[in-house]
Motif scaffolding. Structure first.
Motif, PDB file in Angstrom:
ATOM      1  N   THR A   1       0.811  -1.218   0.000  1.00 30.04           N
ATOM      2  CA  THR A   1       0.000   0.000   0.000  1.00 30.04           C
ATOM      3  C   THR A   1       0.844   1.268   0.000  1.00 30.04           C
ATOM      4  OG1 THR A   1      -1.800  -1.118   1.173  1.00 30.04           O
ATOM      5  CG2 THR A   1      -1.766   1.280   1.297  1.00 30.04           C
ATOM      6  N   PHE A   2       1.997   1.251   0.681  1.00 34.69           N
ATOM      7  CA  PHE A   2       2.731   2.487   0.949  1.00 34.69           C
ATOM      8  C   PHE A   2       4.084   2.545   0.244  1.00 34.69           C
ATOM      9  CE2 PHE A   2      -0.104   1.688   4.534  1.00 34.69           C
ATOM     10  CZ  PHE A   2      -0.816   2.890   4.556  1.00 34.69           C
ATOM     11  N   ASP A   3       4.448   3.782  -0.154  1.00 35.64           N
ATOM     12  CA  ASP A   3       5.754   4.023  -0.777  1.00 35.64           C
ATOM     13  C   ASP A   3       6.850   4.210   0.278  1.00 35.64           C
ATOM     14  OD1 ASP A   3       4.815   4.352  -3.626  1.00 35.64           O
ATOM     15  OD2 ASP A   3       3.634   5.927  -2.655  1.00 35.64           O
ATOM     16  N   THR A   4       6.476   4.771   1.429  1.00 35.50           N
ATOM     17  CA  THR A   4       7.416   5.054   2.506  1.00 35.50           C
ATOM     18  C   THR A   4       6.784   4.693   3.840  1.00 35.50           C
ATOM     19  OG1 THR A   4       8.275   6.961   1.262  1.00 35.50           O
ATOM     20  CG2 THR A   4       8.855   6.845   3.596  1.00 35.50           C
ATOM     21  N   VAL A   5       7.560   4.075   4.720  1.00 40.55           N
ATOM     22  CA  VAL A   5       7.121   3.827   6.092  1.00 40.55           C
ATOM     23  C   VAL A   5       8.096   4.546   7.022  1.00 40.55           C
ATOM     24  CG1 VAL A   5       6.644   2.132   7.893  1.00 40.55           C
ATOM     25  CG2 VAL A   5       6.117   1.589   5.510  1.00 40.55           C
ATOM     26  N   ILE A   6       7.524   5.273   7.978  1.00 39.60           N
ATOM     27  CA  ILE A   6       8.323   6.066   8.914  1.00 39.60           C
ATOM     28  C   ILE A   6       8.010   5.633  10.335  1.00 39.60           C
ATOM     29  CG2 ILE A   6       8.536   8.378   9.918  1.00 39.60           C
ATOM     30  CD1 ILE A   6       8.238   9.500   7.180  1.00 39.60           C
ATOM     31  N   ALA A   7       9.048   5.563  11.164  1.00 42.48           N
ATOM     32  CA  ALA A   7       8.880   5.342  12.606  1.00 42.48           C
ATOM     33  C   ALA A   7       9.864   6.249  13.326  1.00 42.48           C
ATOM     34  CB  ALA A   7       9.129   3.880  12.965  1.00 42.48           C
ATOM     35  N   THR A   8       9.365   7.069  14.233  1.00 44.31           N
ATOM     36  CA  THR A   8      10.255   7.937  15.002  1.00 44.31           C
ATOM     37  C   THR A   8       9.975   7.744  16.489  1.00 44.31           C
ATOM     38  OG1 THR A   8       8.769   9.857  14.869  1.00 44.31           O
ATOM     39  CG2 THR A   8      10.434   9.653  13.148  1.00 44.31           C
ATOM     40  N   LEU A   9      10.986   7.264  17.174  1.00 42.97           N
ATOM     41  CA  LEU A   9      10.924   7.011  18.621  1.00 42.97           C
ATOM     42  C   LEU A   9       9.706   6.171  18.988  1.00 42.97           C
ATOM     43  CD1 LEU A   9      12.048  10.507  19.952  1.00 42.97           C
ATOM     44  CD2 LEU A   9      13.458   8.549  19.326  1.00 42.97           C
ATOM     45  N   VAL A  10       9.520   5.081  18.246  1.00 40.10           N
ATOM     46  CA  VAL A  10       8.365   4.223  18.499  1.00 40.10           C
ATOM     47  C   VAL A  10       8.739   2.747  18.689  1.00 40.10           C
ATOM     48  CG1 VAL A  10       7.840   3.838  16.051  1.00 40.10           C
ATOM     49  CG2 VAL A  10       6.020   3.703  17.724  1.00 40.10           C
ATOM     50  N   PHE A  11       9.801   2.276  18.034  1.00 44.13           N
ATOM     51  CA  PHE A  11      10.119   0.851  18.138  1.00 44.13           C
ATOM     52  C   PHE A  11      10.500   0.440  19.552  1.00 44.13           C
ATOM     53  CE2 PHE A  11       9.820   0.198  13.625  1.00 44.13           C
ATOM     54  CZ  PHE A  11       9.465  -1.136  13.554  1.00 44.13           C
ATOM     55  N   CYS A  12      10.896   1.383  20.363  1.00 43.62           N
ATOM     56  CA  CYS A  12      11.231   1.071  21.759  1.00 43.62           C
ATOM     57  C   CYS A  12      10.010   0.648  22.563  1.00 43.62           C
ATOM     58  CB  CYS A  12      11.889   2.274  22.427  1.00 43.62           C
ATOM     59  SG  CYS A  12      10.863   3.760  22.377  1.00 43.62           S
ATOM     60  N   THR A  13       8.810   1.056  22.135  1.00 43.03           N
ATOM     61  CA  THR A  13       7.599   0.757  22.918  1.00 43.03           C
ATOM     62  C   THR A  13       6.717  -0.327  22.303  1.00 43.03           C
ATOM     63  OG1 THR A  13       6.372   2.526  21.811  1.00 43.03           O
ATOM     64  CG2 THR A  13       7.466   3.082  23.889  1.00 43.03           C
TER      65      THR A  13
ATOM     66  N   SER B   1       7.668  -3.077  -2.596  1.00 40.59           N
ATOM     67  CA  SER B   1       9.010  -3.596  -2.828  1.00 40.59           C
ATOM     68  C   SER B   1       9.932  -2.446  -3.222  1.00 40.59           C
ATOM     69  CB  SER B   1       8.982  -4.640  -3.942  1.00 40.59           C
ATOM     70  OG  SER B   1      10.251  -5.195  -4.125  1.00 40.59           O
ATOM     71  N   ASP B   2      11.082  -2.375  -2.590  1.00 38.74           N
ATOM     72  CA  ASP B   2      12.041  -1.284  -2.748  1.00 38.74           C
ATOM     73  C   ASP B   2      11.527   0.045  -2.211  1.00 38.74           C
ATOM     74  OD1 ASP B   2      13.961  -2.964  -3.930  1.00 38.74           O
ATOM     75  OD2 ASP B   2      13.088  -2.671  -5.914  1.00 38.74           O
ATOM     76  N   GLY B   3      10.427   0.002  -1.453  1.00 40.40           N
ATOM     77  CA  GLY B   3       9.932   1.214  -0.801  1.00 40.40           C
ATOM     78  C   GLY B   3      10.889   1.661   0.293  1.00 40.40           C
ATOM     79  N   LYS B   4      10.748   2.917   0.698  1.00 40.03           N
ATOM     80  CA  LYS B   4      11.634   3.487   1.717  1.00 40.03           C
ATOM     81  C   LYS B   4      11.157   3.147   3.124  1.00 40.03           C
ATOM     82  CE  LYS B   4      12.524   7.585  -1.083  1.00 40.03           C
ATOM     83  NZ  LYS B   4      12.316   9.041  -1.155  1.00 40.03           N
ATOM     84  N   ILE B   5      12.113   2.877   3.989  1.00 40.33           N
ATOM     85  CA  ILE B   5      11.860   2.706   5.419  1.00 40.33           C
ATOM     86  C   ILE B   5      12.781   3.677   6.148  1.00 40.33           C
ATOM     87  CG2 ILE B   5      11.980   1.119   7.363  1.00 40.33           C
ATOM     88  CD1 ILE B   5      10.881  -0.994   5.525  1.00 40.33           C
ATOM     89  N   LEU B   6      12.179   4.619   6.870  1.00 41.03           N
ATOM     90  CA  LEU B   6      12.923   5.685   7.529  1.00 41.03           C
ATOM     91  C   LEU B   6      12.661   5.645   9.028  1.00 41.03           C
ATOM     92  CD1 LEU B   6      11.967   8.552   5.024  1.00 41.03           C
ATOM     93  CD2 LEU B   6      14.031   7.143   4.972  1.00 41.03           C
ATOM     94  N   LEU B   7      13.752   5.614   9.801  1.00 39.11           N
ATOM     95  CA  LEU B   7      13.598   5.524  11.251  1.00 39.11           C
ATOM     96  C   LEU B   7      14.472   6.522  11.995  1.00 39.11           C
ATOM     97  CD1 LEU B   7      13.318   2.361  10.171  1.00 39.11           C
ATOM     98  CD2 LEU B   7      13.017   2.006  12.576  1.00 39.11           C
ATOM     99  N   PHE B   8      13.935   7.001  13.094  1.00 41.85           N
ATOM    100  CA  PHE B   8      14.699   7.760  14.078  1.00 41.85           C
ATOM    101  C   PHE B   8      14.360   7.125  15.419  1.00 41.85           C
ATOM    102  CE2 PHE B   8      14.554  11.751  16.864  1.00 41.85           C
ATOM    103  CZ  PHE B   8      15.880  11.626  17.241  1.00 41.85           C
ATOM    104  N   GLU B   9      15.329   6.444  16.017  1.00 44.68           N
ATOM    105  CA  GLU B   9      15.063   5.652  17.216  1.00 44.68           C
ATOM    106  C   GLU B   9      16.192   5.781  18.230  1.00 44.68           C
ATOM    107  OE1 GLU B   9      12.322   3.877  17.781  1.00 44.68           O
ATOM    108  OE2 GLU B   9      11.430   4.094  15.795  1.00 44.68           O
ATOM    109  N   HIS B  10      15.868   5.516  19.483  1.00 39.99           N
ATOM    110  CA  HIS B  10      16.957   5.307  20.436  1.00 39.99           C
ATOM    111  C   HIS B  10      17.188   3.807  20.533  1.00 39.99           C
ATOM    112  CE1 HIS B  10      14.687   3.890  23.962  1.00 39.99           C
ATOM    113  NE2 HIS B  10      13.811   4.838  23.736  1.00 39.99           N
ATOM    114  N   VAL B  11      18.468   3.437  20.671  1.00 39.40           N
ATOM    115  CA  VAL B  11      18.845   2.027  20.563  1.00 39.40           C
ATOM    116  C   VAL B  11      19.865   1.663  21.643  1.00 39.40           C
ATOM    117  CG1 VAL B  11      18.422   1.897  18.071  1.00 39.40           C
ATOM    118  CG2 VAL B  11      20.684   2.587  18.905  1.00 39.40           C
ATOM    119  N   LYS B  12      20.145   0.375  21.719  1.00 40.85           N
ATOM    120  CA  LYS B  12      21.180  -0.092  22.642  1.00 40.85           C
ATOM    121  C   LYS B  12      22.538   0.431  22.178  1.00 40.85           C
ATOM    122  CE  LYS B  12      22.661  -4.083  25.239  1.00 40.85           C
ATOM    123  NZ  LYS B  12      22.309  -5.435  25.650  1.00 40.85           N
TER     124      LYS B  12
END
Length: 197
Positions: free
Chosen positions: A96-108, A125-136
């Motif tokens: 469905t989507f060309d881009t998926v974004i997650a910002t400070l969400v994968f931690c929860t 397929s070949d769509g963009k995945i953009l993340l801004f996260e805090h990590v280990k």
């Protein structure tokens, strides 16, 4: 998530958002194009920053966070549709989507691996995945401190895990990471990836 956490989230995050995070978010979101899915939109902090989107569909499981995001939804210069849903069970068709974004969400997210599989399913397929996260962190002492603090931190911050290794999780699910930018001694990362199917 509690109403209390939703009510205080912006207040506690505001110092970071004003100093550095807004610039990081703006730069990351400038790379989002087409039909966009935002995972865990929270209080809508990203909504006024979208510029190149055709449409944005924002999912958020917490009704209290959604309520707090309505004002920012009205400030957006692109259409934003907010859907109450969890990242582990996305109510959208394949590709469905060309881009998926997650910002400070994968931690929860309670089950991040399931969320990644769902993200891959709905992203083209070949769509963009953009993340801004805090990590280990990579530093042994600091990462051990993150492990030690996480059980108490999860209770205080509605499930937030300080010690998630989100980038490795993405790589383990055939998401090609093109670029990683580290901030605050690698506590926070921005990642640009492509969905390989």
């Amino acid at each position: 998530m509690s109403r209390l956490f939703a009510n205080w989230y912006d207040f506690f995050m505001n110092p970071l958002e004003k100093k550095k995070f807004k610039k990081i978010r703006k730069e990351l979101l400038s790379k989002a194009t087409g039909n966009i899915l935002e995972l865990g939109s929270g209080t809508g902090i990203n909504f006024p920053l979208y510029e190149e989107a055709v449409t944005v569909t924002a999912i958020e499981p917490n009704l209290h966070m959604i309520e707090r995001s309505i004002l920012k939804q009205k400030q957006a210069c692109v259409p934003i549709d907010i859907v109450q849903a969890s990242a582990e069970e996305l109510p959208f068709a394949v590709d469905t989507f060309d881009t998926v974004i997650a910002t400070l969400v994968f931690c929860t997210i309670p089950n991040p691996e399931k969320a990644i599989l769902e993200m891959k399913r709905v992203c083209k397929s070949d769509g963009k995945i953009l993340l801004f996260e805090h990590v280990k962190m990579q530093n042994r002492f600091l990462s051990s401190l993150q492990d030690w603090l996480t059980p108490a931190w999860k209770k205080i911050c509605d499930g937030c895990c300080l010690n998630r290794n989100t980038i490795d999780l993405l790589r383990g699910h055939n998401i090609t990471i093109i670029k990683v930018q580290k901030y605050y001694r690698d506590l926070f990362v921005c990642a640009e990836g492509e969905n390989k199917k």
